[in-house]
Design a protein around this motif. Sequence first.
Motif, PDB file in Angstrom:
ATOM      1  N   LYS B  39       0.835  -1.185   0.000  1.00 52.44           N
ATOM      2  CA  LYS B  39       0.000   0.000   0.000  1.00 52.44           C
ATOM      3  C   LYS B  39       0.875   1.241   0.000  1.00 52.44           C
ATOM      4  O   LYS B  39       1.829   1.359   0.759  1.00 52.44           O
ATOM      5  CB  LYS B  39      -0.872  -0.006   1.260  1.00 52.44           C
ATOM      6  CG  LYS B  39      -1.850   1.133   1.321  1.00 52.44           C
ATOM      7  CD  LYS B  39      -2.887   0.862   2.341  1.00 52.44           C
ATOM      8  CE  LYS B  39      -3.740   2.075   2.662  1.00 52.44           C
ATOM      9  NZ  LYS B  39      -3.394   3.318   2.012  1.00 52.44           N
ATOM     10  N   THR B  40       0.549   2.120  -0.903  1.00 52.31           N
ATOM     11  CA  THR B  40       1.231   3.415  -0.882  1.00 52.31           C
ATOM     12  C   THR B  40       0.159   4.497  -0.740  1.00 52.31           C
ATOM     13  O   THR B  40      -1.024   4.193  -0.637  1.00 52.31           O
ATOM     14  CB  THR B  40       2.015   3.646  -2.177  1.00 52.31           C
ATOM     15  OG1 THR B  40       1.098   3.583  -3.263  1.00 52.31           O
ATOM     16  CG2 THR B  40       3.105   2.640  -2.355  1.00 52.31           C
ATOM     17  N   ASP B  41       0.606   5.713  -0.768  1.00 49.44           N
ATOM     18  CA  ASP B  41      -0.361   6.800  -0.620  1.00 49.44           C
ATOM     19  C   ASP B  41      -1.316   6.879  -1.781  1.00 49.44           C
ATOM     20  O   ASP B  41      -2.438   7.355  -1.653  1.00 49.44           O
ATOM     21  CB  ASP B  41       0.382   8.132  -0.492  1.00 49.44           C
ATOM     22  CG  ASP B  41       1.310   8.092   0.713  1.00 49.44           C
ATOM     23  OD1 ASP B  41       2.394   8.728   0.651  1.00 49.44           O
ATOM     24  OD2 ASP B  41       0.947   7.432   1.702  1.00 49.44           O
ATOM     25  N   ASP B  42      -0.860   6.409  -2.930  1.00 47.59           N
ATOM     26  CA  ASP B  42      -1.721   6.513  -4.114  1.00 47.59           C
ATOM     27  C   ASP B  42      -2.660   5.333  -4.277  1.00 47.59           C
ATOM     28  O   ASP B  42      -3.434   5.301  -5.216  1.00 47.59           O
ATOM     29  CB  ASP B  42      -0.855   6.604  -5.385  1.00 47.59           C
ATOM     30  CG  ASP B  42       0.082   7.791  -5.306  1.00 47.59           C
ATOM     31  OD1 ASP B  42       1.231   7.651  -5.773  1.00 47.59           O
ATOM     32  OD2 ASP B  42      -0.345   8.827  -4.770  1.00 47.59           O
ATOM     33  N   GLU B 113      -3.843  -2.515   6.583  1.00 47.16           N
ATOM     34  CA  GLU B 113      -5.113  -2.001   6.075  1.00 47.16           C
ATOM     35  C   GLU B 113      -6.124  -3.117   5.891  1.00 47.16           C
ATOM     36  O   GLU B 113      -7.322  -2.910   6.010  1.00 47.16           O
ATOM     37  CB  GLU B 113      -4.860  -1.297   4.753  1.00 47.16           C
ATOM     38  CG  GLU B 113      -6.075  -0.540   4.283  1.00 47.16           C
ATOM     39  CD  GLU B 113      -5.986  -0.233   2.822  1.00 47.16           C
ATOM     40  OE1 GLU B 113      -4.846  -0.242   2.290  1.00 47.16           O
ATOM     41  OE2 GLU B 113      -7.026  -0.020   2.185  1.00 47.16           O
TER      42      GLU B 113
END
Lengths: 675, 399
Positions: B39-42, B113
């Motif tokens: 998971k990244t910010d995008d 998440e």
Amino acid sequence: MNNGKSGNEPNNKLHKDNGLSGSGQGGKGQIGSGLSGSGQGGKGQIGSGMSGSGQGGNGQNGSGMRGNGQSGNGQNGSGYGSSQLSRSGQSGNNQNGSGDGGSVQGSKSAQPSSDQSLEQKQQDDGKQQQQGGKEQQQQGAKKQQGAQGTDQNSHHSDYEQNAEVAIKEIPYVSSTEVAPRLDWMRKQFDRCSDIVFHNMSLHAGIGNKDYEAMLIYTNGMFDIDQAEHYVLQPLLQRTFYSRQELSQYLYTLNRLPITEVRWVKEGAEARKGILQGHGIVFFEGDERFLILPFSKFEKRGIEEAPNETVIRGPREAFVEDLQTNLSLVRRRIKSHHLKMEQFELGTYTSTRVIVSYLEGVCKPSLIDEVKRRIHYIQSDGVLAATQIEEDLADNPTSLFTQMQHTERPDVVSAALLEGRIAIMMDNSPDAMLAPATLFMKMQSLEDYNQNFIATSFIRIIRFLFMLISLMLPSFYIAVTTFHAEILPFNLLISVASAREIVPFPALLEAFIMEISFEALREASVRIPKYIGQTVSIIGALIIGTAAVEAGIVSSAMVIIVSVTGVASFIIPGFDLSLSLRLLRFPLMLLAGFLGIFGIACGVILIYTHLLNLKSMGVPFLSPWTPSSFRSMEDIFIRSPWWKLKNTPTFALSGKQEQEQHSDNRGWAKQEEEQT
Amino acid sequence: MRKVRLLLLAILFSFLLTGCWSSEELNDVAFVSLIIVDKTDDGVEVTLGIPLTNNLAVGDAAGGQSGNQKFGYFSRTAETIEDALQKIQGDLSRKANFGQNRNIIVGRAYAEEGIMPLIEYSANNPYMRLNTNLFMVDGYAKDEVSKATVVSERFIVTILNKYVEQWTSLQTTVRDFLISKTSGGDAVIPIIKFSQISEGAMVGTASTVGTGGSAIFREGKLVEPILTPEQTTAAKSIRNQLRQYYFSTLSPVDEKPVGFYSTIVDVKTSITKKDNKYTMIVKSVSEVVILANNSEIDFSRYDHSRKMEQRIEEYIDKLTSDTMKVIQQTGADVFHFDRYFCIKYPREWKKVEGDWREFYRDQLEVDIQSVVNLRRKGSTVRSFNKHFSNYEKESGSEQ
């Protein structure tokens, strides 16, 4: 004069049919006719007979010798040129239709100059006209009219005219004089430079005229030394005071110091004897011919079997001479129940075909079936065993041959003992065995000469490689193109990296490799011995290594093709391996189009075909199906001798099945009982 | 003649299938061997690991040099997994094929998440295997994995496959997440650790692959704590995945260390009701071989052996029950005890099934019973060291 019979009555004994009355048979509605002749219809074999007779039929020669055969399909009558003349026969012009002498001009000039030609045809030989025959010929010819006739040229050379004269069949007139008979013989063997006519005269006492005698034989096929010693010497040293004495000496009392003589009355039989390598003697005062059976000709000695080699076991193989072959079999089966029935097939070749079986062991219905089928064979010439095989096979269009070929007498003997039938032919070193199943073709005789455990292992390997030779390339194509998920990861990476450099799709690559391999194999059959090794090295290097390095094929493909090639040589029966080799290609196509599903479809089709195939009434896949456990022991594994029953089940009648008992190891049981 | 014509027609029709069906050339397909999800910010970042077969080509003179890359990572970020895959396919020159994919690695951020979308994708997708192994990286997965030096095997995927094959690491597949409705999404996933090596490495970036610990997931989300490697071993043993294990305990005679090698033969799990409490009974039978004996204990004596066995049993029991407690506290039914409950006590199950996790955390007892058989006592029954060496000459005191 013509007994035209219609209907397909086959007549084997053409050459004997020199009856004056024409025995014409109509095959498919052709004219029989022929004075003497037996015109045949049917497939237009020899029309023979003197007057030719039109045969029609499928356009074969009308006649063997003379006659002109017209063939329904407008082929030439016979090769002698009579054709030109006779040709016209097709249309209503019967001139040739008949064929006597031929001076017929084959004219298509439609005028029924039949009468005219008839007269022309009259020659000393052809005494009787067949006018009646003519009419029938006309009728027949009209039937053939529709047929595309070859064009009849009205011009023909004198040479052909003479040939026409010569081809007609001269009737033989029996007489007690030497001269007419000699004349007839000379005319028959006109321009045959290897026939020897030897004139001799026998003492008739002082003051009497010597008896003339003739000895006729074929140079090169006759044992002249024996004849000189045992025939000429006794004859020439004696004095015969009367004709009866001579007749008695030769015929009634059989005083000549030779065995196996026979005498015939017919000129055609004597002629046949000469052609078979026997000599004939005839002399004044008796109308019979004496046939001397000293035939001696060069033949190949018994050598090692070139195509069926074994490590341990006898190495004799059949040769071309039928007598030698029969003796090889007789040596192994010394029973009076071994029957050898002889047939003569082929009108020009008179090939002797022997059907041999072991009476009492072989099913009688099988024997009858084989003989019945052979009776239908009428060809001009029977040279190769395959001709007979195709005529006898249940399904000649199948890719799998239904008879087994072998060139070893021990295989034949084993087969005879199993209740099968062996068919052997003159001038052919192959014997055919019927019935043959798939599993018999996968057996090699070497199996029976080795330890049974080792043999069972080898047999299992043979079956495994039979499947590999059929399916490995297709499997490779299917898996790499459709089902890459089933390969283990490392194998997949290796195969994929190997195939990176190849510019072709998998199916095409496989085809290229397989076809080059087939080409190499075919070429190696014809390579002269001395450069054979070089070429095989070149083949291996070029096709194998260099192609991979050049990036045309991948190394995995080379491995697969080589393994497949090696696997196909494991199959003992050559015809079976040939069939499987051919089937590999459609399977590859199916694999390339439909993946493993395609392979399954193809295999099911092949299997269904095999299930329906019968060899002389025996299912091709027995004993696998219909299953019979007792016989299974000889397929995938080889049970030891003491466990094998004598005969496979399909060959037995019901009663015989119950009689199988023998226990060759009874002594072991006896020991057990004692202790 | 008619048959021949029909046959020809049939064959001709089959030629229409050229190029159709699902035929794909091997070299037009990219076999995805590894999926890394993080998971990244995008959004979700999906990385596909694909072996580059063109660089591995055999038969060519120059191939497989150190300069050429053998395994390629193709990575894209998008909102959902499917969108990311579509973007990746746009980068690839060959069609991505998931038939050979056996491993999925998730990064920590994505684990926190919630990995249920990924599980759903793997399970429902007909082109992906249900027995795909799951691993976690405690950090940013893509970087760690792609920069690792693969020394002992050809590809990193081979290493992961072999971990599972040799029972070195815990095996959790996608199927384990979904095997039970009530405890769905609970599992314990092994962690892949990348440790820095100090010599022979590229500057600061190279690392080697290893196993270390495992992570507990509850309803698809990572929960603390992270289990240590010893606790992971205990978890493996409860799942009957422990095959060999080196350990050492103190001997009962003189509290000196003794080294062992154990193979667990059998672990049976069952549920009973004892004193009105539902108890899971985990019974394990192990066979232990003595490797090193640094104490005075004499294994030719039955009572000594027996005491040693008891010591080991205590050791194993303690380790396992401690681990079990830790796991139970999180409320994640990673071993799917609800299946045992549901089968044996269906009527009670109906009452409990609504809040199974609370029941599991508070009221379910787990009883570990291990039986240890000391099969082989080593080359000698007494300490080699103490008995045969010149160091500390003693004549084997009996105690």
